[in-house]
Design a protein around this motif. Structure first.
Motif, PDB file in Angstrom:
ATOM      1  N   VAL A  86       1.385  -0.935   0.080  1.00 46.13           N
ATOM      2  CA  VAL A  86       0.193  -0.086   0.029  1.00 46.13           C
ATOM      3  C   VAL A  86       0.784   1.425  -0.333  1.00 46.13           C
ATOM      4  O   VAL A  86       0.783   2.123  -0.839  1.00 46.13           O
ATOM      5  CB  VAL A  86      -1.652   0.357   1.477  1.00 46.13           C
ATOM      6  N   LEU A  88       3.954   1.221  -1.010  1.00 43.95           N
ATOM      7  CA  LEU A  88       4.337   1.364  -2.357  1.00 43.95           C
ATOM      8  C   LEU A  88       4.143   2.068  -3.285  1.00 43.95           C
ATOM      9  O   LEU A  88       4.465   3.190  -4.072  1.00 43.95           O
ATOM     10  CB  LEU A  88       5.054   0.227  -3.047  1.00 43.95           C
ATOM     11  N   ILE A  89       2.740   1.851  -3.307  1.00 43.96           N
ATOM     12  CA  ILE A  89       2.279   2.213  -4.609  1.00 43.96           C
ATOM     13  C   ILE A  89       1.557   3.790  -4.034  1.00 43.96           C
ATOM     14  O   ILE A  89       1.843   5.119  -4.878  1.00 43.96           O
ATOM     15  CB  ILE A  89       0.802   2.099  -4.724  1.00 43.96           C
ATOM     16  N   PHE A  90       1.461   4.479  -3.133  1.00 37.86           N
ATOM     17  CA  PHE A  90       1.238   6.054  -2.534  1.00 37.86           C
ATOM     18  C   PHE A  90       2.836   6.941  -2.807  1.00 37.86           C
ATOM     19  O   PHE A  90       2.748   8.224  -3.296  1.00 37.86           O
ATOM     20  CB  PHE A  90       0.938   5.834  -1.047  1.00 37.86           C
ATOM     21  N   TYR A  92       4.888   6.052  -5.468  1.00 37.58           N
ATOM     22  CA  TYR A  92       4.773   6.252  -6.475  1.00 37.58           C
ATOM     23  C   TYR A  92       3.821   7.506  -7.165  1.00 37.58           C
ATOM     24  O   TYR A  92       4.483   8.433  -8.011  1.00 37.58           O
ATOM     25  CB  TYR A  92       4.572   4.881  -7.268  1.00 37.58           C
ATOM     26  N   CYS A  93       3.126   7.341  -6.592  1.00 38.70           N
ATOM     27  CA  CYS A  93       1.728   8.738  -7.101  1.00 38.70           C
ATOM     28  C   CYS A  93       2.658   9.400  -6.568  1.00 38.70           C
ATOM     29  O   CYS A  93       2.396  10.373  -7.394  1.00 38.70           O
ATOM     30  CB  CYS A  93       0.696   8.388  -6.260  1.00 38.70           C
TER      31      CYS A  93
END
Lengths: 107, 593
Positions: A86, A88-90, A92-93
């Motif tokens: 979770v 990691l995705i934020f 990246y965003c």
């Protein structure tokens, strides 16, 4: 060889103003893509380490190390890796928001 | 009618009315609304819809039970069904959103400038979704028969009617907003019993914390050893390390390649929103997925502990199984054990006649014949599904909570089914009918085709709900392998490898899909064709669930090699690839009409 210019398509509707669009060149597109690939590479390396390495490949090695009351490998396999995904995705965003602005390709 | 049943009718009735109302207020008239919700869904809402879309009856009902039985190795589901979202967010979603069309075959067909590639992707989409939807309908049946007391067939018919209503009227738009509501219902229904049972056993209301920091897992480990099991946390007891690795990869990559999940990222307004909605989706999913392993451990501990202390008070002979009424040492009856024996999901047999029920390793009965005990010292059969379904009764929660769990299970099954039905029918009505057969079809004809296909797909799914093929999670897990071996490599190379061409994609997808499908049919021939034993046990130590990983590697290898041996893609395709790599301009949808 003639330098070729690929123009990003103008956004229809909001925010479609045309500042500095002519500076977009093949070099800039390549630089943007290289940066993106580097960020993806780093984040996927972390993704691999927390799930496949800590959770599966090192399952027996990390078994003796406790996190709280349970073995570290078990914690990563059933809790830690998911929480990391979770984040990691934020991350990246958040990074890409900045990179898009820097390269003036934000929407 | 019991109090629980009354509450179930009320709660399920209210949620169904809510879904119908949402479906009605989001009806659509054009194909853009029908296939991609008009591309106006906010990132957070799309995240919730994705989470509901993707968390199926298997996640909600069966997963905690599977983990409970598998211990450490349950990680294949936990990692496999979450890690794919990182791949989606980083490797697929933003670029597919920039591309901006409606389906996975749209991208594959345009990027590889080939109707053959489009057709293969459409066929893969139908096969994957069909495999997956079969499991959902069984979930609807289970919940209806257990909680509402309806025969399974009628439960399926009611479920189909609800899905048909909002999917036919609202297409993707109706489905999306219904799924947002369904996520809310299912997560509340999952968390309340989890918090209650965690509080009961550990005194800590946050399951994730008590799982890690209380002594419940060490206690479970100790009691497992006493009974002759391995430690609960010991890795690779039910699967080999290699197989755990292969299954996890197949599930992760499969998640990223599932057509009904990918399609969701076409519904947001921008590339940036596509990235964020992947994050929100995984956050919403992680809430349930970090709770499930806690429930698994709590429920297993509770089951073992109850059986060790309780004694048999009375045995009621039955036709299919004898019902054992147990009492705790203080004389209070173990009511959940009695009520779940009546459903046939739990069975006891006091083989040694010591007035206690012993849980030991091994099968207690010959198959599901509860009148035919085996020689094993084990006296207990329990279906994995009761780990979640029995929780509210074990924690002695009010009947309304039990009703809420029923509504949650139905929400999980219906939301996933509706997303799958849309993906499946759009592959036929949009990709095959409109893009391949009738490129000149009018908007009106396309809407009729879209709605007709959804109706056909619902009837198909209904058939599977009434004649369910095998065990929920087992069937669902197959879909991931197929998606991993077909769509994922084609899309990934389409974005990241400019040199990938149509020949490479066609050969890659055919080899990957063909290999995986054949291997699954061979390894599951006992379930699918009814052969006495599987025609093939494993492929180099990898089971049917993990075989998609090999299919995916084959797909990548074939696509890369064939692409290099044949002509490079035309200039305009290379420009298409350039354009999907840059966020700005996501609003433009070329050639959509």
């Amino acid at each position: 060889m003639a330098k070729q210019t690929t123009k990003p398509k103008p956004a229809s509707g909001k925010g479609g103003g045309g500042k500095s669009r002519q500076t977009w060149t093949v070099e800039k597109a390549k630089a943007y893509w290289r940066r993106n690939l580097k960020i993806i590479g780093i984040l996927l390396a972390i993704w691999f380490v927390v799930s496949y390495l800590f959770g599966i490949l090192f399952a027996n090695i990390l078994y003796g190390v406790p996190i709280g009351q349970i073995p570290a490998s078990f914690w990563f396999a059933q809790q830690g890796a998911i929480i990391t995904f979770v984040i990691l995705i934020f991350v990246y965003c958040w990074i890409m928001d900045r990179v898009d602005k820097e390269f003036d390709v934000n929407e | 009618m019991s109090e629980v049943q009354l509450w179930t009718y009320i709660v399920v009735g209210i949620t169904f009315a809510l879904y119908i109302w949402i479906g009605y207020s989001n009806r659509v008239r054009d194909t853009k609304g029908f296939y991609v919700a008009g591309q106006g869904v906010p990132a957070v809402a799309n995240g919730a819809a994705t989470a509901a879309d993707w968390m199926s009856a298997a996640s909600f009902i069966s997963m905690a039970g599977l983990i409970s039985t598998m211990g450490y190795d349950g990680a294949i589901y936990l990692l496999g069904w979450t890690g794919g979202y990182v791949l989606l967010a980083l490797l697929l979603a933003p670029y597919l959103r920039k591309f901006g069309k409606y389906t996975v075959p749209d991208f594959v067909g345009d990027r590889y400038y080939s109707q053959t590639a489009r057709l293969i992707a459409a066929i893969a989409t139908v096969i994957v979704s069909l495999t997956y939807v079969a499991g959902q309908m069984r979930g609807v049946g289970i919940v209806f028969s257990r909680f509402v007391g309806l025969p399974i067939e009628w439960g399926v018919v009611v479920g189909m009617a609800i899905v048909a209503f909002f999917a036919l009227l609202g297409g993707m738009k109706g489905i999306t907003w219904t799924q947002v509501a369904q996520y809310a219902v299912l997560i509340v229904a999952y968390m309340i019993p989890a918090v209650a049972i965690g509080l009961l056993l550990t005194g800590n209301p946050i399951p994730q914390l008590s799982f890690t920091f209380s002594d419940i897992v060490p206690r479970l480990n100790a009691v497992q050893i006493d009974l002759g099991f391995k430690e609960y946390t010991q890795p690779f007891q039910s699967k080999t390390q290699l197989d755990v690795l292969a299954v996890t990869i197949a599930l992760m990559v499969g998640t990223a390649g599932l057509p009904h999940v990918i399609t969701r990222f076409y519904t947001v307004p921008t590339v940036r929103a596509a990235r964020y909605s992947a994050g929100w989706a995984l956050l919403f999913i992680a809430l349930l997925y970090t709770t499930a392993p806690a429930i698994a451990a709590f429920a297993r501990y509770n089951l073992i502990d109850t059986l060790q202390t309780a004694t048999v008070a009375n045995v009621i002979p039955g036709e299919k199984q004898d019902i054992y009424e147990l009492v705790y040492p203080d004389g209070t009856p173990v009511t959940w054990a009695t009520s779940w024996q009546r459903t046939g999901l739990l069975a006891f047999y006091d083989k040694n006649g010591d007035g206690k029920i012993d849980l030991r390793p091994g099968a207690a009965f010959q198959g599901r014949n509860f009148k035919a005990p085996t020689d094993s010292a084990n006296e207990v059969f329990f279906d994995n599904d009761i780990i979640v379904l029995a929780n509210p009764e074990i924690a002695q929660l009010a009947p309304i909570v039990i009703a809420l769990v029923a509504a949650g299970g139905l929400a999980a099954a219906l939301s996933t089914a509706s997303g799958l039905l849309l993906a499946m029918s759009s592959a036929v009505s949009h990709d095959i009918y409109y893009r391949i057969m009738r490129p000149n079809a009018t908007e009106r004809q396309r809407m009729v085709a879209g709605r007709t296909m959804i109706l056909i797909a619902i009837l198909f799914a209904g058939y599977f709900g009434i004649n369910p093929p095998g065990f929920v999670s087992q069937v669902v897990a197959m879909a991931f392998g197929l998606a991993a071996a077909s769509n994922f490599p084609a899309i990934l190379l389409g974005i990241f490898d400019k040199r990938a061409n149509s020949a490479g994609a066609i050969w890659g997808m055919s080899v990957g899909l063909g290999f995986t499908l054949i291997m699954i049919l061979l390894m599951k021939s006992n379930i699918i064709f009814g052969t006495p034993a599987p025609l093939l046990n494993d492929f180099m130590g990898i089971s049917a669930e993990g075989i998609g990983t090999i299919g995916m590697i084959l797909n990548f290898a074939v696509a890369l090699i064939v692409s290099r041996m044949t002509a490079a893609p035309p200039q305009e395709i290379q420009e298409l690839v350039e354009s999907v790599r840059i966020p700005r301009g996501a609003q433009v949808v070329e050639g959509a009409h």
